[in-house]
Every structure is written in C-alpha cells, then in structure tokens.
Design a protein around this motif. Structure first.
Motif, PDB file in Angstrom:
ATOM      1  N   ALA A  22      75.009  86.093  43.977  1.00 34.66           N
ATOM      2  CA  ALA A  22      74.368  87.356  43.632  1.00 34.66           C
ATOM      3  C   ALA A  22      74.123  87.516  42.144  1.00 34.66           C
ATOM      4  O   ALA A  22      74.117  88.608  41.640  1.00 34.66           O
ATOM      5  N   ASP A  24      71.993  87.753  38.815  1.00 32.44           N
ATOM      6  CA  ASP A  24      70.641  88.194  38.485  1.00 32.44           C
ATOM      7  C   ASP A  24      70.235  87.626  37.129  1.00 32.44           C
ATOM      8  O   ASP A  24      71.029  87.584  36.199  1.00 32.44           O
ATOM      9  N   VAL A  26      67.567  88.387  34.187  1.00 39.02           N
ATOM     10  CA  VAL A  26      66.606  89.329  33.615  1.00 39.02           C
ATOM     11  C   VAL A  26      65.919  88.602  32.468  1.00 39.02           C
ATOM     12  O   VAL A  26      66.572  88.101  31.557  1.00 39.02           O
ATOM     13  N   SER A  57      57.425  85.090  39.484  1.00 41.62           N
ATOM     14  CA  SER A  57      57.239  86.517  39.277  1.00 41.62           C
ATOM     15  C   SER A  57      56.132  86.716  38.264  1.00 41.62           C
ATOM     16  O   SER A  57      55.777  85.800  37.520  1.00 41.62           O
ATOM     17  N   SER A  69      62.540  90.287  36.626  1.00 45.69           N
ATOM     18  CA  SER A  69      63.870  90.085  37.179  1.00 45.69           C
ATOM     19  C   SER A  69      63.829  89.081  38.323  1.00 45.69           C
ATOM     20  O   SER A  69      62.913  89.102  39.149  1.00 45.69           O
ATOM     21  N   PHE A  70      64.832  88.227  38.350  1.00 48.12           N
ATOM     22  CA  PHE A  70      65.033  87.278  39.443  1.00 48.12           C
ATOM     23  C   PHE A  70      66.414  87.571  40.019  1.00 48.12           C
ATOM     24  O   PHE A  70      67.422  87.097  39.500  1.00 48.12           O
ATOM     25  N   PRO A  71      66.484  88.359  41.095  1.00 48.99           N
ATOM     26  CA  PRO A  71      67.790  88.757  41.645  1.00 48.99           C
ATOM     27  C   PRO A  71      68.372  87.713  42.603  1.00 48.99           C
ATOM     28  O   PRO A  71      67.661  86.855  43.128  1.00 48.99           O
ATOM     29  N   ASN A  72      69.668  87.811  42.792  1.00 51.97           N
ATOM     30  CA  ASN A  72      70.408  87.048  43.808  1.00 51.97           C
ATOM     31  C   ASN A  72      70.270  85.532  43.678  1.00 51.97           C
ATOM     32  O   ASN A  72      70.067  84.831  44.662  1.00 51.97           O
ATOM     33  N   GLY A 130      75.459  86.879  35.987  1.00 51.51           N
ATOM     34  CA  GLY A 130      74.053  87.050  35.634  1.00 51.51           C
ATOM     35  C   GLY A 130      73.773  86.652  34.197  1.00 51.51           C
ATOM     36  O   GLY A 130      74.681  86.340  33.430  1.00 51.51           O
ATOM     37  N   LYS A 132      70.766  87.310  30.802  1.00 50.92           N
ATOM     38  CA  LYS A 132      69.557  87.893  30.217  1.00 50.92           C
ATOM     39  C   LYS A 132      68.997  86.871  29.244  1.00 50.92           C
ATOM     40  O   LYS A 132      69.730  86.298  28.449  1.00 50.92           O
TER      41      LYS A 132
END
Length: 142
Positions: A22, A24, A26, A57, A69-72, A130, A132
């Motif tokens: 999970a 993420d 950003v 994206s 954003s690229f989630p998960n 995650g 950034k």
C-alpha cells in the motif's frame, strides 16, 4: 479464548500483508512552461523499462507544476519517464535524429548517452511508507 487470539492474529497478519503493498508515490513534475499536459510512465524493472509500464498517469500543469499520484505500489525500485505533450497528440515528438522535441525527463535526472538512460540510472526506491519525488522537465530540442 484461543479462537479469539487466533482470529486477532489472522487479522493482524492480513492487514500487515496488505500494508506491504500500500505504498503511495506522489510525483511533482515541474516545467518552465506554465501549462500543458504531462504524461508519466512508471516502470519496475530493467527488462520492462521504456517497454511495459506498471502504471501511467497524466495531469495538467498549473503554474508550471503538476502533481500526480501512484497509489498502492509494492515497495521496491521504480523508474519514471515523463514528457509534456505540447501539441496534444498524446506522444513524445522527436526531431529527425530521434531526439525529443518536447520537454521530457527521467527520474533522478537520469541522462542517456546516445539514447535513453538505463533503468539503474533512473531507479529510485519506494518504501513501505511511500515516497514523494520531484522531477523537472528539460526543454527538448527542435
């Protein structure tokens, strides 16, 4: 009482396993141009780099910045290619020598020699909590 402990253990294990996938990412894309559409591709290996994306994206620049954003994502190493679609044809345009004529960038500001960079040059880590990342598009060449 044992059944309650077993159920709690299974729930924690399930949630922990899910949490590992999970993460993420950003992404902040910067450009000297104030507006336009940015397209981004995400890759997870040297064999898939610039061939098969894990995710893609797009977003519009606002005052020279687009946030995507690229989630998960599963924690691991990834690389990004991005470009500004200046003429709206949904592809990276190149000049007669194959050099991009629209602004573009790779993660970690990777540059290639006589072609695109390698996955290893562009790779960055996405941890379980995650990541950034900021990249800045080059100007492209006419």
């Amino acid at each position: 009482m044992k059944a309650a402990h077993l159920l709690a253990f299974m729930l924690v294990a399930l949630l922990s396993e899910h949490a590992a996938f999970a993460a993420d990412l950003v992404l902040e894309v910067k450009s000297s141009q104030a507006s336009g559409r940015v397209n981004v591709a995400l890759y997870d290996s040297a064999t898939s780099f610039l061939r098969k994306t894990v995710a893609s994206s797009g977003g519009d620049l606002k005052n020279g910045v687009a946030i995507l954003s690229f989630p998960n994502l599963a924690p691991g190493n990834y690389a990004i290619s991005a470009y500004l679609d200046a003429n709206g044809n949904n592809k990276l345009d190149t000049n007669s020598m194959g050099i991009p004529s629209e602004p573009y960038a790779f993660s970690r500001s990777a540059k290639g020699r006589m072609g695109p960079p390698t996955f290893e040059d562009a790779a960055f880590a996405v941890g379980s909590s995650g990541t950034k990342l900021t990249i800045e598009l080059s100007k492209g060449r006419p």
